[in-house]
Each structure stands twice: as C-alpha cells, then as structure tokens.
Design a protein around this motif. Structure first.
Motif, mmCIF file in Angstrom:
data_model
loop_
_atom_site.group_PDB
_atom_site.id
_atom_site.type_symbol
_atom_site.label_atom_id
_atom_site.label_comp_id
_atom_site.label_asym_id
_atom_site.label_seq_id
_atom_site.Cartn_x
_atom_site.Cartn_y
_atom_site.Cartn_z
ATOM 1 N N CYS A 123 0.891 -9.624 5.894
ATOM 2 C CA CYS A 123 0.552 -8.506 4.782
ATOM 3 C C CYS A 123 -1.082 -8.151 5.015
ATOM 4 C CB CYS A 123 1.026 -8.789 3.406
ATOM 5 S SG CYS A 123 2.882 -8.924 3.144
ATOM 6 N N THR A 182 -2.614 -1.592 -2.498
ATOM 7 C CA THR A 182 -1.776 -1.288 -1.455
ATOM 8 C C THR A 182 -0.352 -1.928 -1.593
ATOM 9 O OG1 THR A 182 -4.067 -1.304 -0.036
ATOM 10 C CG2 THR A 182 -1.667 -1.706 1.155
ATOM 11 N N ILE A 184 3.245 -2.722 0.128
ATOM 12 C CA ILE A 184 3.788 -3.041 1.340
ATOM 13 C C ILE A 184 5.088 -3.310 1.495
ATOM 14 C CG2 ILE A 184 3.549 -5.067 3.221
ATOM 15 C CD1 ILE A 184 0.796 -5.334 2.024
ATOM 16 N N ALA A 195 2.549 0.021 5.210
ATOM 17 C CA ALA A 195 1.701 0.021 3.894
ATOM 18 C C ALA A 195 1.440 1.307 3.499
ATOM 19 C CB ALA A 195 0.545 -1.112 4.131
ATOM 20 N N GLN A 197 -1.410 3.308 0.115
ATOM 21 C CA GLN A 197 -2.118 3.185 -0.954
ATOM 22 C C GLN A 197 -1.285 4.001 -2.230
ATOM 23 O OE1 GLN A 197 -6.646 4.282 -1.646
ATOM 24 N NE2 GLN A 197 -6.549 2.197 -0.822
ATOM 25 N N THR A 213 8.562 -7.045 0.061
ATOM 26 C CA THR A 213 7.739 -6.318 -0.602
ATOM 27 C C THR A 213 6.616 -7.119 -1.199
ATOM 28 O OG1 THR A 213 9.744 -5.058 -1.287
ATOM 29 C CG2 THR A 213 7.595 -4.529 -2.332
ATOM 30 N N TYR A 216 -1.176 -5.673 -2.666
ATOM 31 C CA TYR A 216 -2.562 -6.207 -2.637
ATOM 32 C C TYR A 216 -3.502 -5.464 -3.449
ATOM 33 C CZ TYR A 216 -7.279 -7.339 -0.422
ATOM 34 O OH TYR A 216 -8.437 -7.550 -0.266
#
Length: 216
Positions: A123, A182, A184, A195, A197, A213, A216
């Motif tokens: 990740c 972020t 993922i 990924a 945003q 899943t 970040y």
C-alpha cells in the motif's frame, strides 16, 4: 512436540512469495490457508499442492474473537498428526496468529513464523510522498488507537462500509471532512492494488470494501 510453521503469503500472487515461504508451502505435510479468498489458492491448485482452509470455521463463528480462538485450537490440534504449515496474508498483524502464539505458549508447542511482503508495504508503495514514519492499524483495532493529526496513518482491512464509516467518524474528530486521503482497493482474484485520492467524508461511500481495502 507439536510444530506449527506460520508463513506470510502477502496479498498478491506468487510474485510476492519469498523463496523460504515457497519452500515451506511445497514441503508442508499439512497446509492450511486462513482463507481460499486469496490469489495464492489458485496457484497452489495449479502446482498440485493440497491445502485446507478455515473458511467453514469462519462462517460458523459469530464474531472475530470466537473465530480466532477456535482457529488456534483447531490448528494446534492438527499438529498432533504431524507438522502444520499455516498460511496467512501477513503473519505480523493477523489476529489468528496472535491467538495461536498465546495458546502455543500455554501448550509448549513450537511455532516458527516466516515473514514476507506485507500488505502495508504494498500500500505504501502506491503513495507518491509517504511519510518517513507511519502509524499502522487494522481497522478493527482502530477504535482503541491513540492518534495525533500530525502523524501519517495507514488503516488496513476496511472490510465493510460500516467499518469504513466508523473509521471516518474517528478521523473526522481530528481532521476537517475535506482532508484529502488516499483510498486503496484491490482485485481479489489477482491481488492487484489501485489507489485514488478522495476527501475524508467519502471514505464510506466507495465501491470496494474487503481485506485488501486500506486508507492512507
């Protein structure tokens, strides 16, 4: 003495196996996967490596605590018939592994853990500018986590929309709802990760939630 070897598969396919883990999988007298919902299940089948899983046990349990305890007892019981290799995505953070270690210490069973490529490492490799220090939590443990809005954070295993919603509420107590994060997610069949945003308030409005899943 009972012998149990715990190996880290990672969350991708065979490309993420260490040589040590691959050898353990091929040589295991008894191989048990935590779940067949993993890209390595197909690879093992193609390679002619027999394995069992804990999927039926998971389906029979009411919650994770019950599953962890019953999984530990079942694995150590199988060790009475010979050495067992237990394969999980990430041995360092797997809750069944923690339960196995505790029970094994009580029974004086020998447990060996083989590390591998962690999901967290995969990740963080997708982040353009990751921090030099990152707090890491499984989403199920996040409610008890001490936090600072100044620290980087990676949450893994957002397994459901409800779980993501709980995490969002805690984060929004520290950060503005528009804070960019972020998100993922992955493809279960291949383990491939993607990924994107998004703003924090959309954390529980995404399409994918499962063991791959993370945020970040």
């Amino acid at each position: 003495m009972e012998q149990l070897t715990i190996v880290t598969l990672g969350t991708g396919g065979e490309d993420f196996l260490t040589r040590q883990v691959e050898n353990a999988l091929r040589q295991a007298p008894q191989l048990v996967l935590r779940t067949a919902r993993h890209p390595m299940a197909d690879w093992l089948t193609r390679e002619g490596i027999a394995f069992d899983t804990l999927d039926s046990l998971y389906d029979a349990c009411e919650d994770f605590d019950e599953f962890n305890q019953k999984a530990a007892k079942k694995l150590l019981k199988r060790c009475a018939d010979g050495p067992v290799c237990y394969a999980v995505s990430d041995a360092a953070f797997d809750t069944t592994v923690a339960a196995v270690k505790q029970l094994a210490s009580e029974k004086q069973a020998k447990v060996t853990v083989l590390p591998g490529v962690s999901h967290a490492s995969r990740c963080l490799a997708l982040i353009d500018t990751p921090a030099t220090a990152v707090r890491l939590y499984a989403a199920s443990e996040f409610d008890r986590a001490p936090l600072s809005p100044e620290e980087a954070l990676l949450l893994t295993e957002l397994h459901s929309q409800a779980c993501a919603g709980d995490c969002k509420l805690k984060l929004m107590s520290l950060l503005p709802e528009e804070t960019p994060i972020t998100f993922i997610w992955g493809q279960e069949a291949t383990g491939e990760l993607q990924a994107a945003q998004i703003p924090l308030f959309e954390l529980d409005r995404q399409k994918y939630y499962d063991h791959l899943t993370a945020v970040y």
